[in-house]
Scaffold this active site. Structure first.
Site, short mmCIF file in Angstrom:
data_model
loop_
_atom_site.label_atom_id
_atom_site.label_comp_id
_atom_site.label_asym_id
_atom_site.label_seq_id
_atom_site.Cartn_x
_atom_site.Cartn_y
_atom_site.Cartn_z
N LYS A 11 -27.17 -28.85 -12.28
CA LYS A 11 -27.96 -30.02 -11.88
C LYS A 11 -29.41 -29.63 -11.57
O LYS A 11 -30.35 -30.28 -12.03
CB LYS A 11 -27.31 -30.70 -10.66
CG LYS A 11 -25.93 -31.30 -10.96
CD LYS A 11 -25.35 -32.02 -9.78
CE LYS A 11 -24.85 -31.09 -8.71
NZ LYS A 11 -23.70 -30.26 -9.15
N THR A 12 -29.59 -28.56 -10.80
CA THR A 12 -30.96 -28.11 -10.49
C THR A 12 -31.66 -27.64 -11.76
O THR A 12 -32.86 -27.91 -11.96
CB THR A 12 -30.91 -26.97 -9.46
OG1 THR A 12 -30.21 -27.42 -8.30
CG2 THR A 12 -32.31 -26.56 -9.05
N ASP B 125 -31.99 -32.28 -3.87
CA ASP B 125 -30.62 -31.75 -3.94
C ASP B 125 -29.82 -32.29 -2.76
O ASP B 125 -30.39 -32.64 -1.71
CB ASP B 125 -30.67 -30.22 -3.89
CG ASP B 125 -29.40 -29.59 -4.41
OD1 ASP B 125 -28.55 -30.32 -4.97
OD2 ASP B 125 -29.24 -28.36 -4.26
N THR C 88 -22.89 -33.45 -5.23
CA THR C 88 -21.51 -33.09 -5.59
C THR C 88 -20.53 -34.17 -5.13
O THR C 88 -19.35 -34.11 -5.47
CB THR C 88 -21.11 -31.76 -4.94
OG1 THR C 88 -21.30 -31.86 -3.52
CG2 THR C 88 -21.98 -30.62 -5.48
N ARG D 6 -22.43 -21.00 -13.31
CA ARG D 6 -22.88 -20.14 -12.21
C ARG D 6 -21.89 -19.02 -11.96
O ARG D 6 -22.26 -17.86 -11.77
CB ARG D 6 -23.07 -20.98 -10.93
CG ARG D 6 -23.54 -20.14 -9.73
CD ARG D 6 -23.64 -21.01 -8.49
NE ARG D 6 -24.66 -22.03 -8.66
CZ ARG D 6 -24.77 -23.10 -7.87
NH1 ARG D 6 -23.89 -23.29 -6.90
NH2 ARG D 6 -25.73 -23.98 -8.06
#
Length: 343
Positions: free
Chosen positions: A67-68, A112, A161, A220
């Site tokens: 997302k980032t 975020d 999330t 990640r």
């Protein structure tokens, strides 16, 4: 969180720098999420042709899916400035007004964990997103007055999330609401190969696939596992990652072939062995393994459900037939082990 348990606390900062270096800079380099990328590409192209700020975007999905990264990619593709903050950081209205007052035309403003905004800060954000102005209260008491401060038109990107915790008034102010899904092994293998190339680490296709298979569908975690396997390969295998090297290194990390770590195993064995397969409440599971219920729901459960090991029902969590087979636990009904049938 499970992905944080894969590395020691002393190397956490190094891992953050490592992840940042591995992030793609352009949409064409972003692997997977084909439908989401297509929607974003159309919105970006339209905004560039009109010379306007792009519609606000809400990205939601499990942690570690990009997302980032997508937020920074959107800014790169639009060729505009990028600024980043998070919901917990914005504790007062003044914090938000200070950030927005310096915003540039068409700039991307990334928030975020947007579901963790405080109510009064969130209400202030409404007018900024919809009408591009801030209502600021000046003074107190009978002499107080409201001043409307105009803002440059910008693009807000919210990431969360927990989409269900984003209030309806805030959610409706985003023109694009896009979900990121877990990655399949093929896409993760491509990501591992790309990261290994950037690290100048030789990796066989089978070795990359083995790392990808145990990465819980999350880029990640794939990159963090790659770093651990690279360390092992440099010490024990002359720096070359083969399938056998990857398997040995990942077994040492206690990451099984589905990417389940110690906490995942505890959750499933608690449901299977202590509570006969369920149904059992998440709070009871949390108390049994010494973990927060929210962490179980947000971090561990989605992947266990995706694998088909756990079922979420109104009465509680239930283990599936696949879970019994994988963990080799005898099936129990009402706390009694199932007896073999005579006929």
């Amino acid at each position: 969180m499970s992905n944080d348990r894969l590395v020691s606390a002393s190397s956490a900062d190094d891992d953050l720098q490592f992840e940042a270096a591995m992030r793609p800079r352009r949409l064409a380099d972003f692997t997977g999420q084909a439908r989401l990328k297509e929607n974003l590409q159309i919105a970006i192209e339209a905004a560039r042709k009109r010379g306007e700020a792009m519609d606000h975007v809400l990205l939601y999905g499990p942690p570690g899916l990009g997302k980032t990264t997508l937020g920074s990619i959107i800014a790169q593709e639009l060729e505009v400035a990028f600024s980043q903050t998070s919901g917990p950081v914005l504790q007062k209205k003044l914090d938000l007004s200070g950030l927005l007052s310096t915003i540039q035309p068409r700039q991307v403003f990334f928030i975020d964990e947007i579901h963790r905004l405080l109510p009064d800060v969130e209400e202030m954000l409404y007018s900024a997103l919809e009408d591009f102005h801030l209502d600021i209260l000046i003074g107190t008491g009978p002499g107080a007055r409201t001043h409307s401060m105009p803002l440059q038109k910008f693009t807000a990107i919210g990431a969360t999330t927990r989409q269900g915790l984003v209030s309806a008034p805030l959610r409706t102010r985003f023109g694009l609401v896009l979900r990121l899904n877990h990655y399949d092994v093929a896409d993760l293998t491509t990501i591992v190969k790309r990261s290994a190339r950037l690290l100048e680490t030789p990796v066989d296709p089978e070795g990359a696939e083995e790392i990808a298979r145990r990465a819980r569908g999350t880029p990640r975690i794939a990159n963090r596992l790659l770093r651990r396997v690279r360390d092992y390969a440099e010490v024990r295998a002359k720096g070359h990652i083969t399938k056998d090297v990857a398997m040995t290194a990942l077994d040492m990390l206690e990451v099984d072939r589905f990417g389940l770590d110690e906490i995942d195993q505890k959750i499933m064995r608690t449901v299977l062995e202590k509570f006969g397969g369920g149904p059992v409440g998440v709070n009871t599971i949390a108390a049994s393994i010494g973990e927060e219920a929210e962490t179980i729901e947000e971090v561990y459960e989605p992947y266990l459900i995706q694998l088909g090991f756990l079922h979420r029902s109104p009465r509680g969590r239930l283990a599936t037939e696949r879970a019994y087979d994988y963990f080799k636990v005898p099936r129990r009904f009402g706390g009694v082990e199932k007896q073999p049938e005579l006929f």
